[in-house]
Motif scaffolding. Structure first.
Motif, PDB file in Angstrom:
ATOM      1  N   ARG A  58       0.840  -1.211   0.000  1.00 25.97           N
ATOM      2  CA  ARG A  58       0.000   0.000   0.000  1.00 25.97           C
ATOM      3  C   ARG A  58       0.875   1.261   0.000  1.00 25.97           C
ATOM      4  N   LEU A  59       1.969   1.184   0.749  1.00 22.99           N
ATOM      5  CA  LEU A  59       2.906   2.324   0.816  1.00 22.99           C
ATOM      6  C   LEU A  59       3.556   2.569  -0.545  1.00 22.99           C
ATOM      7  N   GLN A  60       4.001   1.478  -1.174  1.00 24.78           N
ATOM      8  CA  GLN A  60       4.657   1.636  -2.479  1.00 24.78           C
ATOM      9  C   GLN A  60       3.681   2.196  -3.505  1.00 24.78           C
ATOM     10  N   GLU A  61       2.410   1.770  -3.409  1.00 23.26           N
ATOM     11  CA  GLU A  61       1.403   2.304  -4.350  1.00 23.26           C
ATOM     12  C   GLU A  61       1.222   3.806  -4.136  1.00 23.26           C
ATOM     13  N   GLU A  62       1.210   4.210  -2.846  1.00 21.26           N
ATOM     14  CA  GLU A  62       1.047   5.649  -2.569  1.00 21.26           C
ATOM     15  C   GLU A  62       2.240   6.431  -3.143  1.00 21.26           C
ATOM     16  N   ILE A  63       3.446   5.923  -2.883  1.00 23.13           N
ATOM     17  CA  ILE A  63       4.658   6.628  -3.351  1.00 23.13           C
ATOM     18  C   ILE A  63       4.660   6.705  -4.873  1.00 23.13           C
ATOM     19  N   ASP A  64       4.345   5.585  -5.544  1.00 23.16           N
ATOM     20  CA  ASP A  64       4.343   5.584  -7.017  1.00 23.16           C
ATOM     21  C   ASP A  64       3.282   6.533  -7.564  1.00 23.16           C
ATOM     22  N   SER A  65       2.131   6.586  -6.885  1.00 20.63           N
ATOM     23  CA  SER A  65       1.068   7.447  -7.425  1.00 20.63           C
ATOM     24  C   SER A  65       1.430   8.923  -7.251  1.00 20.63           C
TER      25      SER A  65
ATOM     26  N   ALA B  42       9.099  18.802  -1.286  1.00 16.36           N
ATOM     27  CA  ALA B  42       8.456  18.904   0.035  1.00 16.36           C
ATOM     28  C   ALA B  42       6.940  18.723  -0.105  1.00 16.36           C
ATOM     29  N   ASP B  43       6.357  19.291  -1.167  1.00 22.50           N
ATOM     30  CA  ASP B  43       4.905  19.148  -1.349  1.00 22.50           C
ATOM     31  C   ASP B  43       4.527  17.692  -1.593  1.00 22.50           C
ATOM     32  N   GLN B  44       5.344  16.998  -2.378  1.00 19.58           N
ATOM     33  CA  GLN B  44       5.031  15.583  -2.641  1.00 19.58           C
ATOM     34  C   GLN B  44       5.127  14.754  -1.355  1.00 19.58           C
ATOM     35  N   LEU B  45       6.142  15.055  -0.550  1.00 19.87           N
ATOM     36  CA  LEU B  45       6.256  14.315   0.726  1.00 19.87           C
ATOM     37  C   LEU B  45       5.020  14.580   1.586  1.00 19.87           C
ATOM     38  N   ASN B  46       4.547  15.817   1.550  1.00 24.39           N
ATOM     39  CA  ASN B  46       3.343  16.160   2.333  1.00 24.39           C
ATOM     40  C   ASN B  46       2.119  15.394   1.879  1.00 24.39           C
ATOM     41  N   GLU B  47       2.106  15.091   0.583  1.00 21.13           N
ATOM     42  CA  GLU B  47       0.952  14.348   0.042  1.00 21.13           C
ATOM     43  C   GLU B  47       0.921  12.901   0.525  1.00 21.13           C
ATOM     44  N   MET B  48       2.064  12.379   0.971  1.00 17.74           N
ATOM     45  CA  MET B  48       2.148  10.949   1.338  1.00 17.74           C
ATOM     46  C   MET B  48       1.631  10.726   2.764  1.00 17.74           C
ATOM     47  N   LYS B  49       0.307  10.740   2.882  1.00 19.04           N
ATOM     48  CA  LYS B  49      -0.314  10.670   4.207  1.00 19.04           C
ATOM     49  C   LYS B  49      -0.181   9.286   4.828  1.00 19.04           C
TER      50      LYS B  49
ATOM     51  N   LEU C 183       2.237   7.151   4.335  1.00 18.26           N
ATOM     52  CA  LEU C 183       3.628   7.008   4.800  1.00 18.26           C
ATOM     53  C   LEU C 183       3.762   7.627   6.193  1.00 18.26           C
ATOM     54  N   GLU C 184       3.125   8.794   6.376  1.00 21.08           N
ATOM     55  CA  GLU C 184       3.198   9.457   7.681  1.00 21.08           C
ATOM     56  C   GLU C 184       2.563   8.590   8.767  1.00 21.08           C
ATOM     57  N   CYS C 185       1.396   7.989   8.446  1.00 24.64           N
ATOM     58  CA  CYS C 185       0.727   7.120   9.439  1.00 24.64           C
ATOM     59  C   CYS C 185       1.639   5.943   9.805  1.00 24.64           C
ATOM     60  N   CYS C 186       2.319   5.387   8.779  1.00 25.98           N
ATOM     61  CA  CYS C 186       3.186   4.228   9.030  1.00 25.98           C
ATOM     62  C   CYS C 186       4.373   4.612   9.915  1.00 25.98           C
ATOM     63  N   ILE C 187       4.956   5.794   9.643  1.00 23.48           N
ATOM     64  CA  ILE C 187       6.097   6.231  10.459  1.00 23.48           C
ATOM     65  C   ILE C 187       5.639   6.448  11.909  1.00 23.48           C
ATOM     66  N   LYS C 188       4.463   7.069  12.066  1.00 23.61           N
ATOM     67  CA  LYS C 188       3.970   7.332  13.431  1.00 23.61           C
ATOM     68  C   LYS C 188       3.702   6.023  14.173  1.00 23.61           C
ATOM     69  N   GLU C 189       3.091   5.064  13.472  1.00 19.87           N
ATOM     70  CA  GLU C 189       2.788   3.792  14.130  1.00 19.87           C
ATOM     71  C   GLU C 189       4.082   3.069  14.519  1.00 19.87           C
TER      72      GLU C 189
ATOM     73  N   GLU D 177      12.953  11.144   7.825  1.00 23.43           N
ATOM     74  CA  GLU D 177      12.453   9.763   7.790  1.00 23.43           C
ATOM     75  C   GLU D 177      11.637   9.525   6.529  1.00 23.43           C
ATOM     76  N   LYS D 178      10.771  10.507   6.221  1.00 22.45           N
ATOM     77  CA  LYS D 178       9.933  10.358   5.023  1.00 22.45           C
ATOM     78  C   LYS D 178      10.798  10.266   3.773  1.00 22.45           C
ATOM     79  N   THR D 179      11.808  11.146   3.682  1.00 23.71           N
ATOM     80  CA  THR D 179      12.642  11.180   2.474  1.00 23.71           C
ATOM     81  C   THR D 179      13.371   9.847   2.289  1.00 23.71           C
ATOM     82  N   ILE D 180      14.049   9.392   3.346  1.00 30.08           N
ATOM     83  CA  ILE D 180      14.844   8.158   3.198  1.00 30.08           C
ATOM     84  C   ILE D 180      13.927   6.972   2.910  1.00 30.08           C
ATOM     85  N   LEU D 181      12.814   6.876   3.641  1.00 27.40           N
ATOM     86  CA  LEU D 181      11.916   5.726   3.425  1.00 27.40           C
ATOM     87  C   LEU D 181      11.301   5.766   2.030  1.00 27.40           C
ATOM     88  N   CYS D 182      11.001   6.976   1.567  1.00 25.58           N
ATOM     89  CA  CYS D 182      10.436   7.120   0.231  1.00 25.58           C
ATOM     90  C   CYS D 182      11.434   6.589  -0.809  1.00 25.58           C
TER      91      CYS D 182
END
Ligand code: HEM
Length: 506
Positions: A335-342, A354-361, A363-369, A461-466
């Motif tokens: 699901r994460l890879q699909e979000e990043i690819d989209s 920065a705007d694209q990273l912000n769009e990856m909601k 990914l943010e939930c996964c990092i927080k969890e 974290e978002k950048t490296i994981l992305c």
């Protein structure tokens, strides 16, 4: 025999003096229960860091929150409920740290992490604007470039494996990438840790937390003088410290000389061009403050060293645990890879903005969890110095008490997170957060003394994981029980056996 009697006499004297000095405090704190203690030694010290972790959890279950523990002659109240940490952390008083931070002061001095009272207030006020999101955006290109180096190194590693992907430990790769990022953003200096991991500065930093953690839990190493002069580990530690301090001092000198050559006065903070702006490091803001008379040279060094300490191991730990969890949960990873690819499209060479990273909601939930289950900073301390704290169940924490806050246990509390051991990023979708206790999720601490670098950390974290998820699919080979059994926490939560993954290029 005579030596034994003398030893017994002197330890007895110390014990009596101690009891005479602190009787009131002791009476007040005894409303809290805890494990049995041995005079002078306190609660028997477990033999390793792993034992400490397990013991704290065991005692918390047995004696409730908070429970009282004694380490040598001092005592600690360990708190693990969101409702109880709220009154401790949220006020503008009681902002002093506990004794464990003393061991990092040898490197950081009285920087933002370790300072107290007016000194801390002054520093925090000056430094807060430096971590503004607008300024942090200028660091994104460094995060992207170093992530690309990481991806390249991993590709080479995978290529070197013949046939089926073989498991290997991801942690050293992530740590060096995080170190490169924090060094370039803090000091404006490339250390190329990813390509030259054996440099004395890199080695010193990698060793530091290990030694500081060891000292915090082994009272016979507490004297700086004895430790640094009469033990092999201590002498090596002092040498590393000298190297690390000298490195920062040299960078400051070079940076100041370059500023002078460019005619920077500190009066006009706005750089002439976008290109110059993007080359600014956190240190440049500190040097501007120095020119205005807000900081001395030593204070600049202490702040930069503080960013180096707080800003690399923590983010590395966050990324490592995330990779571990993604590798155990293939559906979530997909699901994460699909979000990043989209969001990024199919061209894998473009860097996220920065705007694209912000769009990856998601990914943010996964990092927080992941930060909830494995908080990179799992434990913090405060000393109650200004006024007693009412923890809401009729009990009061008296002035003079050191409080240990187990973020790890707070965030695994089933009262706030049903099935707390389940990795479920949907817990952090906005509508699922409604009504949750505000202190139930606190990986960056909370209140006025929370983490000043949290936006920086999330961006990194978002950048490296992305970059990683765009280029690889992970499979974790360690099971949850092993990870739980072998993680150690003091300053940073570490998977002591590493994070072993199989990587398949995408
Ligand atoms: C995932 C990454 C990170 C986590 C989980 C984290 C967590 C924390 C926590 C829990 C504290 C409070 C410590 C305490 O009360 O003893 C803290 C403080 C601090 N952090 Fe972070 N941190 C992270 C990344 C960073 C980064 C990247 C920087 C800087 C570039 C940074 C700089 C600081 C500083 C300077 C403080 C002291 C703040 C003060 O006392 O006013 N942190 N961090």
């Amino acid at each position: 025999m005579i030596q034994l009697l003398l030893f017994a006499f002197f330890t007895g004297c110390i014990y009596v003096c101690y009891q005479l000095t602190f009787p009131k405090q002791w009476r007040e704190v005894k409303v809290f229960s805890g494990p049995p203690t041995v005079p002078l030694l306190g609660t028997l010290i477990p033999s390793s860091q792993l034992d400490v972790t397990k013991k704290v959890e065991e005692w918390s279950r047995a004696y409730g929150s908070p429970f009282l523990a004694k380490l040598g002659p001092s005592y600690l109240l360990i708190v693990s409920k969101a409702e109880q940490i709220e009154p401790i952390l949220k006020g503008t008083t009681n902002l002093a740290k506990g004794g464990s931070y003393r061991f990092v002061e040898r490197w950081l001095g009285k920087g933002l992490l370790t300072s107290t009272n007016e000194q801390w207030r002054h520093q925090r006020k000056l430094l807060t604007p430096t971590f503004h999101y607008k300024i942090l955006q200028d660091f994104l290109h460094i995060m992207n470039e170093q992530s690309a180096v990481l991806v390249e190194r991993l590709r080479e590693h995978v290529k070197s494996q013949a046939g089926e992907p073989q498991p290997f430990d991801l942690c050293p790769y992530i740590t060096l990438c995080a170190l490169d990022i924090i060094c370039e953003t803090s000091m404006g200096k490339r250390i190329n840790a990813q390509s030259s991991p054996t440099s004395p500065y890199v080695q010193g930093i990698l060793e530091f937390t290990e030694v500081a953690t060891y000292r915090a839990t082994h009272p016979w190493t507490w004297s700086d003088y004895i430790f640094e002069n009469f033990s092999v580990m201590g002498r090596r530690f002092r040498q590393s410290l000298n190297t690390m301090h000298q490195f920062t001092k040299d960078v400051i000198k070079d940076r100041e000389a370059a500023r002078e050559a460019n005619g920077a006065t500190g009066k006009n903070d706005e750089p002439a061009t976008e290109e110059i702006r993007k080359k600014r490091a956190l240190m440049d803001f500190l040097l501007e403050m120095k020119q205005k008379g807000d900081f001395s040279s030593q204070e600049v060094r202490e702040q930069v060293d503080t960013f180096m300490f707080e800003g690399h191991d923590t983010t590395a730990s966050g990324i490592e645990w995330s990779c571990y969890l993604f590798g155990r949960n293939p559906d979530i990873q997909l699901r994460l890879q699909e979000e990043i690819d989209s969001v990024l499209g199919s061209d894998r060479s473009d860097f996220p903005t920065a705007d694209q990273l912000n769009e990856m909601k998601y990914l943010e939930c996964c990092i927080k969890e992941s930060q909830r289950m494995y908080p990179p900073v799992p434990y913090i301390e405060r000393t109650i110095i200004d006024e007693p704290v009412d923890i809401g169940d009729g009990r009061i924490i008296p002035v003079g008490t050191t409080v240990g806050i187990s973020i790890q246990m707070v965030q695994r509390d089933a009262d706030h997170f049903p099935e707390p051991d389940k990795f479920d990023p949907d817990r952090f979708i906005a509508e699922n957060c409604v009504g949750r206790h505000p202190f139930a999720f606190c990986p960056f601490s909370a209140g006025p003394r929370n983490c000043i670098g949290q936006k920086f950390a999330m961006m990194e974290e978002k950048t490296i994981l992305c970059h990683l998820l765009r280029n690889f699919t992970f499979e974790s080979v360690q099971d949850e029980a092993l990870m739980q059994d072998t993680m150690s926490y003091m300053f940073v939560l570490r998977p002591t056996k590493g994070v072993w993954v199989k990587l398949t290029p995408r």
